[in-house]
Design a protein around this motif. Structure first.
Motif, PDB file in Angstrom:
ATOM      1  N   GLY A  58      31.741  36.564  74.862  1.00  0.00           N
ATOM      2  CA  GLY A  58      32.618  36.981  76.987  1.00  0.00           C
ATOM      3  C   GLY A  58      32.771  38.041  76.529  1.00  0.00           C
ATOM      4  O   GLY A  58      32.132  39.548  76.449  1.00  0.00           O
ATOM      5  N   PRO A  59      34.167  38.948  77.163  1.00  0.00           N
ATOM      6  CA  PRO A  59      34.115  39.907  77.083  1.00  0.00           C
ATOM      7  C   PRO A  59      34.791  40.805  76.194  1.00  0.00           C
ATOM      8  O   PRO A  59      35.021  42.332  75.835  1.00  0.00           O
ATOM      9  CB  PRO A  59      35.679  39.975  78.289  1.00  0.00           C
ATOM     10  CG  PRO A  59      35.935  38.627  77.862  1.00  0.00           C
ATOM     11  CD  PRO A  59      35.087  37.944  77.305  1.00  0.00           C
ATOM     12  N   ARG A  60      34.703  40.081  74.766  1.00  0.00           N
ATOM     13  CA  ARG A  60      34.912  40.869  73.721  1.00  0.00           C
ATOM     14  C   ARG A  60      34.071  41.621  73.068  1.00  0.00           C
ATOM     15  O   ARG A  60      33.055  40.387  72.286  1.00  0.00           O
ATOM     16  CB  ARG A  60      36.195  39.788  72.501  1.00  0.00           C
ATOM     17  CG  ARG A  60      36.917  39.595  73.525  1.00  0.00           C
ATOM     18  CD  ARG A  60      37.855  38.904  72.899  1.00  0.00           C
ATOM     19  NE  ARG A  60      37.491  37.236  72.755  1.00  0.00           N
ATOM     20  CZ  ARG A  60      37.683  36.620  72.463  1.00  0.00           C
ATOM     21  NH1 ARG A  60      38.445  36.229  71.263  1.00  0.00           N
ATOM     22  NH2 ARG A  60      37.023  34.792  72.034  1.00  0.00           N
ATOM     23  N   VAL A  61      33.994  43.073  72.049  1.00  0.00           N
ATOM     24  CA  VAL A  61      32.571  43.396  71.406  1.00  0.00           C
ATOM     25  C   VAL A  61      34.220  43.373  70.298  1.00  0.00           C
ATOM     26  O   VAL A  61      34.366  44.334  70.643  1.00  0.00           O
ATOM     27  CB  VAL A  61      32.458  44.384  72.045  1.00  0.00           C
ATOM     28  CG1 VAL A  61      30.978  44.869  71.054  1.00  0.00           C
ATOM     29  CG2 VAL A  61      31.913  44.393  73.892  1.00  0.00           C
ATOM     30  N   TRP A  62      33.242  43.161  68.795  1.00  0.00           N
ATOM     31  CA  TRP A  62      33.245  43.063  68.300  1.00  0.00           C
ATOM     32  C   TRP A  62      32.348  44.590  66.465  1.00  0.00           C
ATOM     33  O   TRP A  62      31.702  44.003  67.376  1.00  0.00           O
ATOM     34  CB  TRP A  62      33.351  42.246  67.331  1.00  0.00           C
ATOM     35  CG  TRP A  62      35.049  41.891  66.947  1.00  0.00           C
ATOM     36  CD1 TRP A  62      36.358  41.644  66.367  1.00  0.00           C
ATOM     37  CD2 TRP A  62      35.154  41.050  67.798  1.00  0.00           C
ATOM     38  NE1 TRP A  62      36.997  40.951  66.719  1.00  0.00           N
ATOM     39  CE2 TRP A  62      36.310  40.078  67.518  1.00  0.00           C
ATOM     40  CE3 TRP A  62      34.286  39.494  68.537  1.00  0.00           C
ATOM     41  CZ2 TRP A  62      36.767  38.943  68.319  1.00  0.00           C
ATOM     42  CZ3 TRP A  62      34.729  39.149  69.950  1.00  0.00           C
ATOM     43  CH2 TRP A  62      36.627  38.355  69.475  1.00  0.00           C
ATOM     44  N   VAL A  76      30.740  28.462  68.303  1.00  0.00           N
ATOM     45  CA  VAL A  76      31.008  29.752  69.289  1.00  0.00           C
ATOM     46  C   VAL A  76      29.733  30.419  69.608  1.00  0.00           C
ATOM     47  O   VAL A  76      29.144  31.257  68.915  1.00  0.00           O
ATOM     48  CB  VAL A  76      31.880  30.558  68.451  1.00  0.00           C
ATOM     49  CG1 VAL A  76      32.394  31.662  69.104  1.00  0.00           C
ATOM     50  CG2 VAL A  76      33.181  29.593  67.951  1.00  0.00           C
ATOM     51  N   LEU A  77      29.267  30.994  71.088  1.00  0.00           N
ATOM     52  CA  LEU A  77      28.617  31.234  71.720  1.00  0.00           C
ATOM     53  C   LEU A  77      28.888  32.812  71.673  1.00  0.00           C
ATOM     54  O   LEU A  77      29.732  33.482  71.767  1.00  0.00           O
ATOM     55  CB  LEU A  77      28.690  31.087  73.393  1.00  0.00           C
ATOM     56  CG  LEU A  77      26.954  31.316  73.647  1.00  0.00           C
ATOM     57  CD1 LEU A  77      25.926  30.859  73.154  1.00  0.00           C
ATOM     58  CD2 LEU A  77      26.964  30.971  75.418  1.00  0.00           C
ATOM     59  N   HIS A  78      27.751  33.650  70.562  1.00  0.00           N
ATOM     60  CA  HIS A  78      27.812  34.936  70.984  1.00  0.00           C
ATOM     61  C   HIS A  78      26.713  35.765  70.532  1.00  0.00           C
ATOM     62  O   HIS A  78      25.082  35.067  70.511  1.00  0.00           O
ATOM     63  CB  HIS A  78      28.935  35.732  69.085  1.00  0.00           C
ATOM     64  CG  HIS A  78      27.876  35.269  68.177  1.00  0.00           C
ATOM     65  ND1 HIS A  78      27.815  33.293  67.676  1.00  0.00           N
ATOM     66  CD2 HIS A  78      27.543  35.450  67.469  1.00  0.00           C
ATOM     67  CE1 HIS A  78      27.826  33.043  66.796  1.00  0.00           C
ATOM     68  NE2 HIS A  78      26.759  34.527  65.828  1.00  0.00           N
ATOM     69  N   THR A 104      39.209  30.692  66.629  1.00  0.00           N
ATOM     70  CA  THR A 104      38.732  32.209  67.081  1.00  0.00           C
ATOM     71  C   THR A 104      37.799  32.750  66.417  1.00  0.00           C
ATOM     72  O   THR A 104      37.910  33.278  65.005  1.00  0.00           O
ATOM     73  CB  THR A 104      39.360  32.062  68.472  1.00  0.00           C
ATOM     74  OG1 THR A 104      40.591  32.808  67.882  1.00  0.00           O
ATOM     75  CG2 THR A 104      40.001  31.279  69.063  1.00  0.00           C
ATOM     76  N   PRO A 105      36.562  33.853  66.884  1.00  0.00           N
ATOM     77  CA  PRO A 105      36.389  35.126  65.743  1.00  0.00           C
ATOM     78  C   PRO A 105      37.687  35.811  65.414  1.00  0.00           C
ATOM     79  O   PRO A 105      38.462  36.456  66.118  1.00  0.00           O
ATOM     80  CB  PRO A 105      35.316  36.131  66.784  1.00  0.00           C
ATOM     81  CG  PRO A 105      35.048  34.562  67.667  1.00  0.00           C
ATOM     82  CD  PRO A 105      35.893  33.882  67.927  1.00  0.00           C
ATOM     83  N   VAL A 106      38.175  36.224  64.382  1.00  0.00           N
ATOM     84  CA  VAL A 106      38.669  37.465  64.130  1.00  0.00           C
ATOM     85  C   VAL A 106      37.920  38.297  62.331  1.00  0.00           C
ATOM     86  O   VAL A 106      37.148  37.871  61.580  1.00  0.00           O
ATOM     87  CB  VAL A 106      39.360  35.909  63.316  1.00  0.00           C
ATOM     88  CG1 VAL A 106      39.485  36.086  61.588  1.00  0.00           C
ATOM     89  CG2 VAL A 106      40.731  37.363  62.835  1.00  0.00           C
ATOM     90  N   ALA A 107      38.729  39.439  62.210  1.00  0.00           N
ATOM     91  CA  ALA A 107      37.961  40.592  61.878  1.00  0.00           C
ATOM     92  C   ALA A 107      37.872  39.620  59.652  1.00  0.00           C
ATOM     93  O   ALA A 107      39.737  39.558  59.882  1.00  0.00           O
ATOM     94  CB  ALA A 107      38.697  41.292  62.248  1.00  0.00           C
ATOM     95  N   VAL A 108      37.675  40.055  58.817  1.00  0.00           N
ATOM     96  CA  VAL A 108      37.927  40.267  57.762  1.00  0.00           C
ATOM     97  C   VAL A 108      38.001  41.014  56.910  1.00  0.00           C
ATOM     98  O   VAL A 108      36.609  41.889  57.492  1.00  0.00           O
ATOM     99  CB  VAL A 108      36.872  38.589  56.984  1.00  0.00           C
ATOM    100  CG1 VAL A 108      37.479  38.821  55.719  1.00  0.00           C
ATOM    101  CG2 VAL A 108      37.385  37.552  57.872  1.00  0.00           C
TER     102      VAL A 108
END
Length: 257
Positions: A58-62, A76-78, A104-108
């Motif tokens: 969506g509007p989030r960029v990692w 999860v669509l990415h 939900t997506p999360v940093a590791v």
């Protein structure tokens, strides 16, 4: 420069036949590469042995680096991208074989121990008993990171000119007041819009853009002083403080990786 576009299917979360509980994948990206919006039936841990990539939901960029990976839950669509020369790594976790680290997506954080364990699992000849123990250790040490290179993109017509300008030139020195005057609205209006759309302040959002851009330049081998100037800091020390606040690492330590 040649850019490659790859197309993958959008698949729902669900059990699929896999040879191992945790299956590894790696590839050195030859050209700047973009992946379309897709999803996997299994959970995925994205990380890099070398270089920088991004994942977009969506509007989030990692931004994914050698020290900061990203947990992507099944289904999860990415979309994503990686610069040429990046050695991309991923670990696929069979759906139903574990409780997802997050819905939900999360940093590791890719710690030295986690890296060694994942590299061990890449050995397809690893004895079954050793693989079972190693997989259990991975699941034990796999935890969300307190740091993440996450950028929440504003989507309104009001803020898009700001977002586009700062992404195009992270060294842009225009202040919140400058932008408010240019857009013909009050400073308070822009402040409220940023908080509502990005969950953070204008200053912190700009710092996140600069950190993401800096990561790419450091990955390409730029010197810290040159990166600091490029992304709009008046000194390497000021850049270092902001970079560490965002990533948990100094620019020099990140570059050494």
């Amino acid at each position: 420069m040649t850019r490659e576009t790859r197309t993958l299917p959008a698949l729902a979360a669900g059990p699929v036949e896999m040879p191992f509980v945790i299956l590894g994948w790696s590839e050195t990206i030859a050209h700047d590469t973009t992946w379309n919006a897709h999803s996997h039936p299994f959970h995925e841990l994205l990380w890099n042995e070398r270089g920088t990539s991004t994942a977009v939901v969506g509007p989030r960029v990692w931004t994914v680096t050698p020290s900061l990976g990203l947990w992507m839950p099944a289904g999860v669509l990415h979309s994503g991208s990686a610069i040429a020369g990046t050695l991309c790594r991923a670990s696929f976790f069979g759906f139903g074989t574990m409780t997802s680290l997050s819905d939900t997506p999360v940093a590791v954080e890719i710690t030295p121990l986690l890296r060694l364990l994942l590299e061990r699992l890449a050995d397809t000849a690893l004895p079954d008993a050793s693989r079972t123990v190693t997989e259990a250790m991975v699941l034990d040490v796999l935890t969300p990171s307190p740091h993440e290179l996450l950028l929440q993109m504003p989507t309104s017509d009001l803020l898009r000119p700001i977002a586009d300008a700062v992404q195009e030139n992270p060294g842009d020195q225009r202040t919140l007041s400058d932008w408010a005057a240019r857009l013909g609205v009050s400073r308070r209006t822009v402040t409220r819009a940023f908080n509502a759309e990005t969950g953070t302040s204008f200053a912190r959002w700009v710092a996140a853009v600069r950190a993401q851009h800096a990561v790419g330049l450091l990955t390409r081998g730029w010197e810290v002083e040159a990166v600091a100037e490029k992304v709009g800091y008046h000194s390497a020390s000021a850049f270092g403080v902001a970079f560490r606040r965002t990533t948990g690492l100094t620019p020099g330590a990140f570059r050494a990786r």
